[in-house]
Design a protein around this motif. Structure first.
Motif, PDB file in Angstrom:
ATOM      1  N   MET A 140     -11.821   5.080 -11.637  1.00 35.47           N
ATOM      2  CA  MET A 140     -10.798   6.053 -11.248  1.00 35.47           C
ATOM      3  C   MET A 140     -11.387   7.124 -10.333  1.00 35.47           C
ATOM      4  SD  MET A 140      -8.668   6.806 -14.741  1.00 35.47           S
ATOM      5  CE  MET A 140      -7.848   5.521 -15.686  1.00 35.47           C
ATOM      6  N   LEU A 141     -12.561   7.632 -10.715  1.00 32.98           N
ATOM      7  CA  LEU A 141     -13.179   8.711  -9.948  1.00 32.98           C
ATOM      8  C   LEU A 141     -13.692   8.231  -8.596  1.00 32.98           C
ATOM      9  CD1 LEU A 141     -15.159  10.474 -12.829  1.00 32.98           C
ATOM     10  CD2 LEU A 141     -13.023  11.243 -11.759  1.00 32.98           C
ATOM     11  N   LEU A 142     -14.050   6.954  -8.522  1.00 34.39           N
ATOM     12  CA  LEU A 142     -14.593   6.426  -7.268  1.00 34.39           C
ATOM     13  C   LEU A 142     -13.510   6.121  -6.242  1.00 34.39           C
ATOM     14  CD1 LEU A 142     -17.402   4.023  -8.545  1.00 34.39           C
ATOM     15  CD2 LEU A 142     -17.701   6.078  -7.153  1.00 34.39           C
ATOM     16  N   TRP A 143     -12.383   5.545  -6.673  1.00 34.06           N
ATOM     17  CA  TRP A 143     -11.407   5.084  -5.686  1.00 34.06           C
ATOM     18  C   TRP A 143     -10.372   6.141  -5.300  1.00 34.06           C
ATOM     19  CZ3 TRP A 143      -6.097   4.330  -5.258  1.00 34.06           C
ATOM     20  CH2 TRP A 143      -5.333   4.565  -6.412  1.00 34.06           C
ATOM     21  N   SER A 144     -10.039   7.048  -6.218  1.00 33.81           N
ATOM     22  CA  SER A 144      -8.892   7.930  -6.002  1.00 33.81           C
ATOM     23  C   SER A 144      -9.073   8.864  -4.802  1.00 33.81           C
ATOM     24  CB  SER A 144      -8.621   8.754  -7.271  1.00 33.81           C
ATOM     25  OG  SER A 144      -8.352   7.925  -8.375  1.00 33.81           O
ATOM     26  N   LYS A 145     -10.201   9.534  -4.712  1.00 34.17           N
ATOM     27  CA  LYS A 145     -10.389  10.499  -3.624  1.00 34.17           C
ATOM     28  C   LYS A 145     -10.470   9.826  -2.252  1.00 34.17           C
ATOM     29  CE  LYS A 145     -13.077  14.441  -2.062  1.00 34.17           C
ATOM     30  NZ  LYS A 145     -14.253  15.315  -2.295  1.00 34.17           N
ATOM     31  N   PRO A 146     -11.275   8.769  -2.080  1.00 33.50           N
ATOM     32  CA  PRO A 146     -11.295   8.108  -0.764  1.00 33.50           C
ATOM     33  C   PRO A 146      -9.915   7.596  -0.343  1.00 33.50           C
ATOM     34  CG  PRO A 146     -13.171   7.411  -2.069  1.00 33.50           C
ATOM     35  CD  PRO A 146     -12.290   8.210  -2.982  1.00 33.50           C
ATOM     36  N   TRP A 147      -9.144   7.105  -1.299  1.00 34.12           N
ATOM     37  CA  TRP A 147      -7.794   6.637  -0.979  1.00 34.12           C
ATOM     38  C   TRP A 147      -6.952   7.796  -0.430  1.00 34.12           C
ATOM     39  CZ3 TRP A 147      -5.157   1.945  -1.137  1.00 34.12           C
ATOM     40  CH2 TRP A 147      -3.777   2.037  -1.005  1.00 34.12           C
ATOM     41  N   LEU A 148      -6.999   8.940  -1.112  1.00 38.20           N
ATOM     42  CA  LEU A 148      -6.171  10.081  -0.720  1.00 38.20           C
ATOM     43  C   LEU A 148      -6.671  10.762   0.553  1.00 38.20           C
ATOM     44  CD1 LEU A 148      -5.409  11.600  -4.229  1.00 38.20           C
ATOM     45  CD2 LEU A 148      -3.797  10.465  -2.692  1.00 38.20           C
ATOM     46  N   MET A 149      -7.859  10.427   0.988  1.00 43.47           N
ATOM     47  CA  MET A 149      -8.328  10.922   2.278  1.00 43.47           C
ATOM     48  C   MET A 149      -7.645  10.178   3.427  1.00 43.47           C
ATOM     49  SD  MET A 149     -12.391  11.393   1.420  1.00 43.47           S
ATOM     50  CE  MET A 149     -12.835  11.929   3.079  1.00 43.47           C
ATOM     51  N   ARG A 150      -7.083   9.011   3.120  1.00 42.41           N
ATOM     52  CA  ARG A 150      -6.438   8.178   4.135  1.00 42.41           C
ATOM     53  C   ARG A 150      -4.922   8.114   3.971  1.00 42.41           C
ATOM     54  NH1 ARG A 150     -11.267   6.207   2.680  1.00 42.41           N
ATOM     55  NH2 ARG A 150     -12.711   5.509   4.304  1.00 42.41           N
ATOM     56  N   PHE A 151      -4.482   8.258   2.713  1.00 45.98           N
ATOM     57  CA  PHE A 151      -3.060   8.081   2.437  1.00 45.98           C
ATOM     58  C   PHE A 151      -2.502   9.284   1.680  1.00 45.98           C
ATOM     59  CE2 PHE A 151      -5.061   3.852   2.438  1.00 45.98           C
ATOM     60  CZ  PHE A 151      -4.363   3.264   3.492  1.00 45.98           C
ATOM     61  N   ARG A 152      -1.195   9.520   1.849  1.00 46.52           N
ATOM     62  CA  ARG A 152      -0.548  10.663   1.225  1.00 46.52           C
ATOM     63  C   ARG A 152      -0.340  10.471  -0.277  1.00 46.52           C
ATOM     64  NH1 ARG A 152       2.085  13.813   5.229  1.00 46.52           N
ATOM     65  NH2 ARG A 152       2.040  12.816   7.280  1.00 46.52           N
ATOM     66  N   TYR A 153      -0.140   9.227  -0.678  1.00 45.27           N
ATOM     67  CA  TYR A 153       0.202   8.935  -2.071  1.00 45.27           C
ATOM     68  C   TYR A 153      -0.636   7.762  -2.575  1.00 45.27           C
ATOM     69  CZ  TYR A 153       4.420  11.038  -0.032  1.00 45.27           C
ATOM     70  OH  TYR A 153       5.285  11.837   0.655  1.00 45.27           O
ATOM     71  N   GLY A 154      -0.715   7.648  -3.901  1.00 43.12           N
ATOM     72  CA  GLY A 154      -1.252   6.439  -4.485  1.00 43.12           C
ATOM     73  C   GLY A 154      -0.285   5.297  -4.214  1.00 43.12           C
ATOM     74  N   PRO A 155      -0.725   4.041  -4.310  1.00 41.20           N
ATOM     75  CA  PRO A 155       0.159   2.915  -3.979  1.00 41.20           C
ATOM     76  C   PRO A 155       1.437   2.877  -4.808  1.00 41.20           C
ATOM     77  CG  PRO A 155      -1.899   2.181  -5.018  1.00 41.20           C
ATOM     78  CD  PRO A 155      -2.080   3.608  -4.660  1.00 41.20           C
ATOM     79  N   LEU A 156       1.330   3.128  -6.113  1.00 44.08           N
ATOM     80  CA  LEU A 156       2.528   3.091  -6.945  1.00 44.08           C
ATOM     81  C   LEU A 156       3.327   4.385  -6.838  1.00 44.08           C
ATOM     82  CD1 LEU A 156       1.264   1.161 -10.097  1.00 44.08           C
ATOM     83  CD2 LEU A 156       2.719   0.344  -8.248  1.00 44.08           C
ATOM     84  N   LEU A 212      -0.925   2.537 -14.642  1.00 49.11           N
ATOM     85  CA  LEU A 212      -0.484   1.144 -14.591  1.00 49.11           C
ATOM     86  C   LEU A 212      -1.618   0.212 -14.156  1.00 49.11           C
ATOM     87  CD1 LEU A 212       3.134   1.389 -13.130  1.00 49.11           C
ATOM     88  CD2 LEU A 212       2.440   0.888 -15.465  1.00 49.11           C
ATOM     89  N   GLY A 213      -2.475   0.689 -13.262  1.00 47.12           N
ATOM     90  CA  GLY A 213      -3.611  -0.116 -12.849  1.00 47.12           C
ATOM     91  C   GLY A 213      -4.536  -0.430 -14.010  1.00 47.12           C
ATOM     92  N   THR A 214      -4.715   0.563 -14.898  1.00 47.31           N
ATOM     93  CA  THR A 214      -5.537   0.352 -16.092  1.00 47.31           C
ATOM     94  C   THR A 214      -4.942  -0.750 -16.964  1.00 47.31           C
ATOM     95  OG1 THR A 214      -6.348   2.625 -16.107  1.00 47.31           O
ATOM     96  CG2 THR A 214      -6.399   1.430 -18.196  1.00 47.31           C
ATOM     97  N   SER A 215      -3.624  -0.759 -17.109  1.00 46.66           N
ATOM     98  CA  SER A 215      -2.984  -1.794 -17.921  1.00 46.66           C
ATOM     99  C   SER A 215      -3.217  -3.177 -17.332  1.00 46.66           C
ATOM    100  CB  SER A 215      -1.477  -1.525 -18.039  1.00 46.66           C
ATOM    101  OG  SER A 215      -1.221  -0.390 -18.825  1.00 46.66           O
ATOM    102  N   ILE A 216      -3.128  -3.282 -16.011  1.00 53.08           N
ATOM    103  CA  ILE A 216      -3.365  -4.573 -15.356  1.00 53.08           C
ATOM    104  C   ILE A 216      -4.784  -5.055 -15.627  1.00 53.08           C
ATOM    105  CG2 ILE A 216      -3.532  -5.741 -13.127  1.00 53.08           C
ATOM    106  CD1 ILE A 216      -1.327  -3.836 -12.126  1.00 53.08           C
ATOM    107  N   VAL A 217      -5.755  -4.165 -15.436  1.00 53.43           N
ATOM    108  CA  VAL A 217      -7.162  -4.534 -15.614  1.00 53.43           C
ATOM    109  C   VAL A 217      -7.459  -4.875 -17.070  1.00 53.43           C
ATOM    110  CG1 VAL A 217      -9.537  -3.692 -15.489  1.00 53.43           C
ATOM    111  CG2 VAL A 217      -7.929  -3.198 -13.627  1.00 53.43           C
ATOM    112  N   MET A 218      -6.986  -4.052 -18.011  1.00 52.76           N
ATOM    113  CA  MET A 218      -7.280  -4.288 -19.415  1.00 52.76           C
ATOM    114  C   MET A 218      -6.580  -5.539 -19.944  1.00 52.76           C
ATOM    115  SD  MET A 218      -9.486  -2.141 -20.230  1.00 52.76           S
ATOM    116  CE  MET A 218     -10.207  -0.947 -19.115  1.00 52.76           C
TER     117      MET A 218
END
Length: 415
Positions: A380-396, A343-349
């Motif tokens: 995608m590769l840059l943000w996903s792992k650092p996010w999951l190091m802090r949070f259990r789930y992606g925002p959506l 869904l994030g890709t759709s927003i950006v595109m």
């Protein structure tokens, strides 16, 4: 089951999902940046240059439909995983599942009306509601029946799309009746490939958000429901196969390595040759629109399944080989937050190409669009792992889970 096995199991599914969510953008980028029918033919809405044709051909042979098929397989597998985990906690699998599908359908409708016409979430939600009924079938039964239903769906598509040739031939006859001619004109008009229709579509997507929304809730209001015809023809069978492959351990990397190698070689080889032949046939037919509709929507369905199976086998072998590599963990992280990435890709595109954003719709060549794909993969590769190091789930993922379970889920990982 030891910790290593559990970890391998998760990274296999997550990494497969990560590769799929990245790969699906390669196909979708064309219809973010061009009118819908540009997806069907390389000479629509472009100059038909060598680079345009090369970009379409590469996308058609390597990615078209395969990423969607893999996504559907993984949806079926993930559905089984959720059912198993829910049952293990003593909760009602049906209650959790149908709550998840309800909210996924809401997300899908929002995605369609507010962002992009190419949504698949609503279709997945409706199909997921059906395939839940098969959850207790054996792995063998799910795979065999899924393949059978898929083949029947392919046959129906080939026969149904083939009637376009019949109508085209009848309308071209010297003594064709006015009724046949009118029917042919209506068919061509519904394809939306005329210069006037393409110009109108381009103007619409270069317009304001209100213009786009008004068009969605008027002329396109029932389109998400019309698209449900793909459920029994493709999506449901693929989800069934995915459920079976999960139950058998295949999608978890627990199969015989030789089986993965054989399927990787023969699936991609036979499927690739078939797609190469279809691409040659398209070029030889000068990309005539009815021919292209049949090639892209019907004739490619059977080799698509072969290539998707081959790709999954290749990816599982790669994931197993590099399971401990930092980059593979980034891919797996992108898969864990695939919903947010999709869904994030759709927003950006939409922002990049539509008039309410940068307004680049129809202004960038097909080959150049790949740069947007590559940059999005990097994001995608840059943000996903650092996010999951802090949070259990992606925002959506967190929002979906909280809504489906009617309880705000714990988001942050405790230190």
């Amino acid at each position: 089951m030891n910790a290593t096995t559990t970890q391998t199991r998760h990274i296999t599914l997550d990494a497969l999902r990560g590769f799929a969510v990245m790969g699906i953008l390669w196909v979708n980028i064309t219809v973010f940046g061009f009118p819908e029918m540009a997806y069907i033919s390389p000479i629509i809405s472009t100059s038909g240059s060598a680079s345009d044709i090369a970009a379409w051909t590469a996308s058609f042979i390597l990615f078209d439909g395969k990423m969607r098929a893999i996504f559907s397989l993984l949806f079926g597998a993930s559905m089984m995983l959720v059912i198993e985990r829910t049952s293990a906690t003593g909760q009602s699998p049906a209650k959790v599942h149908y709550s998840r599908m309800f909210w996924l359908a809401i997300f899908g409708l929002g995605h369609f009306y507010l962002l992009w016409w190419g949504d698949i979430l609503f279709l997945y939600a409706m199909s997921g509601a059906v395939v839940y009924l098969f959850r207790n079938w054996s792995a063998e039964n799910l795979i065999k029946r899924g393949v059978l239903f898929y083949m029947i769906g392919s046959a129906l598509l080939i026969i149904g799309m083939g009637t376009m040739f019949v109508l085209q031939s009848e309308a071209a006859q010297p003594g064709a009746s006015q009724e046949i001619i009118d029917e042919y004109i209506l068919m061509m008009d519904q394809l939306g490939a005329s210069e006037e229709q393409l110009a109108a579509e381009t103007a619409l997507y270069r317009g304001s958000f209100i213009q786009l929304l008004t068009d969605k809730v008027t002329t396109q209001v029932i389109d998400p429901f019309k698209n449900l015809f793909l459920g029994p023809l493709e999506t449901i069978p693929l989800m069934m196969i995915g459920m079976g492959l999960y139950k058998s351990g295949f999608l978890l990397g627990q199969g015989d390595p030789n089986s993965y190698r054989r399927l990787a070689i023969w699936g991609t080889l036979i499927g690739g040759i078939a797609f190469g032949g279809l691409a040659w046939l398209a070029a030889n037919g000068e990309y005539e629109i009815i021919l292209m509709m049949n090639i892209s929507q019907a004739w490619s369905t059977l080799p698509r399944l072969l290539m998707a199976a081959g790709y999954v086998s290749i990816l599982i072998l790669v994931i197993q080989r590099f399971a401990h590599h930092p980059m593979m963990h980034r891919v797996a992280a992108a898969g864990r937050v695939a919903f947010s990435n999709y869904l994030g890709t759709s927003i950006v595109m939409a922002f990049i190409f539509y008039g309410w954003g940068l307004g680049l719709f129809g202004t960038i060549g097909r080959a150049e669009l790949i740069l947007f794909v590559l940059s999005t993969w990097g994001t995608m590769l840059l943000w996903s792992k650092p996010w999951l190091m802090r949070f259990r789930y992606g925002p959506l993922e967190w929002l979906w889970r909280s809504l489906a379970r009617r309880e705000v889920q714990v988001m942050r990982i405790a230190n």
